[in-house]
Design an enzyme around this catalytic site. Structure first.
Site, PDB file in Angstrom:
ATOM      1  N   PRO A  97      26.303  57.692  47.528  1.00 35.38           N
ATOM      2  CA  PRO A  97      27.350  58.710  47.579  1.00 35.38           C
ATOM      3  C   PRO A  97      27.683  59.246  46.181  1.00 35.38           C
ATOM      4  CG  PRO A  97      28.042  56.614  48.576  1.00 35.38           C
ATOM      5  CD  PRO A  97      26.795  56.366  47.832  1.00 35.38           C
ATOM      6  N   GLU A  98      27.615  60.546  46.054  1.00 35.23           N
ATOM      7  CA  GLU A  98      28.098  61.198  44.828  1.00 35.23           C
ATOM      8  C   GLU A  98      29.285  62.078  45.246  1.00 35.23           C
ATOM      9  OE1 GLU A  98      24.910  62.861  42.461  1.00 35.23           O
ATOM     10  OE2 GLU A  98      23.610  61.176  42.927  1.00 35.23           O
ATOM     11  N   HIS A 141      28.033  44.558  57.847  1.00 34.59           N
ATOM     12  CA  HIS A 141      28.488  44.436  56.462  1.00 34.59           C
ATOM     13  C   HIS A 141      29.881  45.032  56.262  1.00 34.59           C
ATOM     14  CE1 HIS A 141      24.745  42.747  54.968  1.00 34.59           C
ATOM     15  NE2 HIS A 141      24.082  43.656  55.659  1.00 34.59           N
ATOM     16  N   ARG A 172      25.420  46.665  50.102  1.00 37.06           N
ATOM     17  CA  ARG A 172      25.079  45.991  48.844  1.00 37.06           C
ATOM     18  C   ARG A 172      26.279  45.481  48.049  1.00 37.06           C
ATOM     19  NH1 ARG A 172      21.688  49.482  49.978  1.00 37.06           N
ATOM     20  NH2 ARG A 172      19.482  49.017  50.114  1.00 37.06           N
TER      21      ARG A 172
END
Length: 289
Positions: free
Chosen positions: A2-3, A110, A129
């Site tokens: 994501p930016e 997650h 992550r």
DNA sequence: TTTTTGATCCGGAAGC
DNA sequence: TGCTTCCGGATCAAA
């Protein structure tokens, strides 16, 4: 990854779902609890798990804003305070009635922080992550790096700020790609959009900032802004792990000319890659000089 | 003092 | 198939 455009998409979706609601319960996964207990800074930064939960519990969500790639939740309980969130590499928020409603297993398994809202729904933060961040702050000044961020690229002062920084001693000898990916120079431009903007401008990513004319620097800045806006319109880019609040992927990746390409979309040359500022940079050796 | 490097947060993809 | 290696936003400590 994501930016800015992806974070903007998430914020636009969270906002109507969250504003005015009260956080009635907070759930933190056992995985994060165990990591935190062993002294790691897993997702929840600079605060113990139980403290994090008790600070959020019972707070009302006043506003949800994006600043660079960060999401600022303004919360109110007694006084106002902030929950600042960064999606990292693989963070995603889901607004669902139950965790089982998260369609994809890789996100469902997650989920690390869940805010149970007063409308009966959940705001669930999933992070494969665990590079994401959550910080509870009394105010923005409690985390100094936030204050060093460049203005929003769409603000009027952003261009002048960019030029001033890019031409300063600290940056003028650095590769242009490293300069435009630095959040103190431009907000919200990561590897993807830096790669695309330099390709569009036909500038080699390793070219020193000072070897680009003022005029071209202005054009480069405008190109970055245009690409960011185009991506917001397209729902962001999904490379692997970006999903919006409804679990949908973006479309911007289909418009890339260079990022992730083996061949240049312009001339057909094989692309090359090199490490710049510790990050992989893909470019066309024929088109980008 | 300033700048650069490396570790840190990790799972998953890719290569052998 | 199973092992190892590499990757990455951003921060922070160490060199």
């Amino acid at each position: 990854m994501p930016e800015l455009p992806e974070v903007e998409g998430v914020v636009r979706q969270i906002r109507p779902a969250a504003i005015g609601k009260k956080i009635e319960e907070v759930f933190v996964s056992d995985t994060i609890r165990v990591s935190k207990t062993s002294g790691k800074e897993a997702i929840i930064k600079r605060m113990e798990t139980d403290m994090f939960i008790s600070r959020l519990m019972g707070a009302q969500i006043i506003s949800v804003e994006r600043r660079s790639k960060y999401i600022y939740f303004t919360l109110k309980k007694d006084g106002e305070f902030l929950l600042v969130n960064h999606l990292g590499m693989s963070g995603a928020w889901f607004y669902v009635d139950s965790l089982l409603s998260i369609g994809e297993e890789k996100f469902r398994k997650h989920v690390h922080v869940v805010l149970s809202l007063s409308d009966g729904n959940l705001l669930a933060f999933s992070d494969i992550r665990r590079f994401g961040e959550m910080r509870v702050l009394k105010e923005e000044t409690d985390f100094p790096p936030l204050l060093l961020m460049a203005p929003e690229p769409f603000e009027e002062s952003a261009l002048a700020h960019f030029l001033q920084m890019a031409e300063s001693p600290k940056y003028q000898n650095k590769p242009i790609k490293e300069v435009i990916m630095d959040g103190q120079v431009i907000s919200g431009c990561g590897n993807i959009y830096a790669t695309e903007a330099l390709f569009k401008m036909k500038i080699h990513p390793n070219r020193a900032a000072k070897r680009i004319s003022r005029t071209r620097k202005v054009e480069l800045f405008q190109t970055i802004v245009a690409i960011l806006l185009e991506s917001i319109e397209a729902g962001g880019s999904t490379i692997s792990d970006y999903r919006n609040v409804n679990g949908e992927s973006g479309n911007m990746q289909n418009r890339f000319g260079m990022y992730g390409k083996k061949q240049c979309m312009e001339c057909g040359s094989m692309t090359k890659s090199l490490q710049i500022g510790g990050r992989t940079s893909v470019y066309c050796p024929t088109c980008q000089k």
